[in-house]
Scaffold this motif. Structure first.
Motif, short mmCIF file in Angstrom:
data_model
loop_
_atom_site.label_atom_id
_atom_site.label_comp_id
_atom_site.label_asym_id
_atom_site.label_seq_id
_atom_site.Cartn_x
_atom_site.Cartn_y
_atom_site.Cartn_z
N SER A 114 11.30 -0.19 3.94
CA SER A 114 12.09 1.01 4.23
C SER A 114 13.02 0.79 5.42
O SER A 114 14.18 1.23 5.41
CB SER A 114 11.15 2.19 4.51
N GLU A 115 12.52 0.12 6.44
CA GLU A 115 13.35 -0.17 7.61
C GLU A 115 14.53 -1.06 7.26
O GLU A 115 15.63 -0.90 7.82
CB GLU A 115 12.49 -0.84 8.69
N ILE A 116 14.31 -2.00 6.34
CA ILE A 116 15.40 -2.88 5.93
C ILE A 116 16.52 -2.09 5.28
O ILE A 116 17.70 -2.27 5.58
CB ILE A 116 14.87 -3.96 4.97
N ALA A 137 10.20 -8.45 4.02
CA ALA A 137 9.45 -7.20 3.89
C ALA A 137 8.02 -7.52 3.47
O ALA A 137 7.77 -7.92 2.33
CB ALA A 137 10.11 -6.28 2.87
N ARG A 138 7.07 -7.36 4.39
CA ARG A 138 5.66 -7.65 4.10
C ARG A 138 4.87 -6.39 3.76
O ARG A 138 3.73 -6.49 3.33
CB ARG A 138 5.03 -8.37 5.29
N GLU A 151 0.84 -1.20 0.00
CA GLU A 151 0.00 0.00 0.00
C GLU A 151 0.87 1.25 0.00
O GLU A 151 1.86 1.34 0.75
CB GLU A 151 -0.91 0.02 1.23
N LEU A 152 0.50 2.20 -0.85
CA LEU A 152 1.18 3.49 -0.91
C LEU A 152 0.12 4.57 -1.11
O LEU A 152 -0.55 4.60 -2.15
CB LEU A 152 2.20 3.52 -2.06
N GLY A 153 -0.06 5.41 -0.10
CA GLY A 153 -1.06 6.47 -0.21
C GLY A 153 -2.46 5.93 -0.37
O GLY A 153 -3.22 6.39 -1.24
N ARG A 185 3.68 -10.24 0.94
CA ARG A 185 2.94 -10.75 2.09
C ARG A 185 2.76 -12.26 1.99
O ARG A 185 2.82 -12.85 0.91
CB ARG A 185 1.57 -10.08 2.18
N ASP A 186 2.52 -12.86 3.15
CA ASP A 186 2.14 -14.27 3.15
C ASP A 186 0.75 -14.40 2.54
O ASP A 186 -0.05 -13.45 2.55
CB ASP A 186 2.15 -14.82 4.57
N ARG A 187 0.43 -15.56 2.04
CA ARG A 187 -0.87 -15.75 1.40
C ARG A 187 -2.02 -15.49 2.37
O ARG A 187 -3.07 -14.97 1.99
CB ARG A 187 -0.96 -17.18 0.87
N SER A 188 -1.82 -15.82 3.62
CA SER A 188 -2.88 -15.62 4.61
C SER A 188 -3.14 -14.15 4.89
O SER A 188 -4.20 -13.78 5.39
CB SER A 188 -2.52 -16.33 5.91
#
Length: 328
Positions: free
Chosen positions: A280-282, A273-274, A110-112, A235-238
């Motif tokens: 960004s933190e990475i 990174a999910r 998600e972005l904005g 993301r994970d599939r769940s």
């Protein structure tokens, strides 16, 4: 700040006086050969007094000596030293390997308040990372079914970022050749002398193509001293929405075990990174783990000034020669 590169040359300043003082005196015959007959009579005829003659001779000697001083100062290499300027130390050789397989089209970031795919998320964060690595040489590898060197190691970060922005899913094929991407990086780094070598590999899947297995490629990288940081993106599939799961039901899961193995064998780390914040933190953490060289070295710009006293000395010698010629 004014400075002389060879100040010891100034010890020659009194040399003309020593030559005049200690050189053998002219014999009577030599003096006679230099004298003009009836010189005194001629000088009186034109109105030249002994005082004027002596003053003119002293002025010529003074001009000649000033010219000698200027030429010596020029030979001593006068220069202007500017203010100290920080010199960036040699940074790291860092290569980014970006997955362009079909699964990177998955929109689970998600972005904005809008969904974006994994490749766009990578471009947003990795582009900012590239801009911050001032002093490092950055290269770019794009891989899918095959691995391609999109940008060799260079200090031109702007061009590398532009090439990353222009990358599109499918350019390198639909599958994922992680081992080939690492192998290509090892080959490119092997040609470089810098010992600080880092590969940041970003993928969202499993090795499904290529001529070399990731485990073998990691061994080659470790043998060459190449440190690899691996990032599993997505993301994970769940965690995906129902619509996203339906549209991207065939998207493979990330082979975290393989990515951890690659990072572990080479002395790097694996990250997951999910979402955009984690990504960004990475990159912020990568900046800390592989810090940019600090501005601890300085140099001072040097502007040579020898030409000015040289021109002044030549000018005065010309004046002296013309004046003496007119007096002869």
């Amino acid at each position: 700040m004014f400075n002389l590169a060879w100040p010891w040359l100034l010890v020659l300043l009194p040399l003309p006086w020593f030559v005049w003082r200690f050189s053998p005196a002219l014999t009577h015959s030599q003096q006679s050969a230099l004298q003009v007959p009836f010189l005194k009579t001629m000088e009186q005829a034109v109105g030249a007094s002994a005082v004027e003659k002596r003053g003119s001779r002293l002025l010529l000697i003074l001009l000649a000596y000033i010219a000698w001083c200027l030429l010596l100062v020029s030979a001593a290499r006068p220069q202007w030293l500017g203010e100290p300027v920080p010199q960036q130390r040699e940074g790291r050789d860092m290569m980014l390997a970006i997955d362009l397989s079909e699964s990177m089209l998955e929109e689970d970031f998600e972005l904005g308040n809008r969904l974006i795919n994994r490749l766009i998320a990578t471009k947003v964060v990795a582009g900012d990372f590239i801009e911050r690595r001032e002093g490092d040489r950055i290269g770019l590898i794009l891989f899918g079914e095959q691995a391609y060197l999109q940008a060799p190691l260079t200090h031109d970060r702007k061009t590398v970022k532009q090439l990353l922005d222009e990358a599109q899913v499918g350019l390198a094929g639909k599958t994922t050749a992680i081992g080939d991407a690492i192998g290509l990086a090892v080959k490119r780094f092997k040609e470089m002398k810098n010992e600080q070598r880092v590969l940041v590999l970003i993928t969202d899947g499993t090795n499904t193509a290529g001529a070399i297995e990731p485990d073998k490629a990691a061994e080659l990288a470790a043998a060459e001293g190449l440190k690899i940081y691996t990032i599993g993106i997505g993301r994970d599939r769940s965690q995906r929405s129902l619509i996203s799961q339906f549209l991207g039901g065939g998207t493979p899961q990330i082979d975290e075990a393989a990515l951890k193995n690659i990072a572990g064998k080479t002395g790097g780390q694996y990250f997951r990174a999910r979402d955009l914040d984690q990504l960004s933190e990475i990159y912020t953490l990568l900046n800390e783990l592989e810090p940019i060289g600090q501005d601890e070295d300085f140099y001072r710009p040097v502007i040579s000034l020898y030409q000015w006293p040289l021109l002044g000395g030549i000018f005065l010698l010309c004046i002296t020669a013309v004046w003496q010629q007119r007096r002869a």
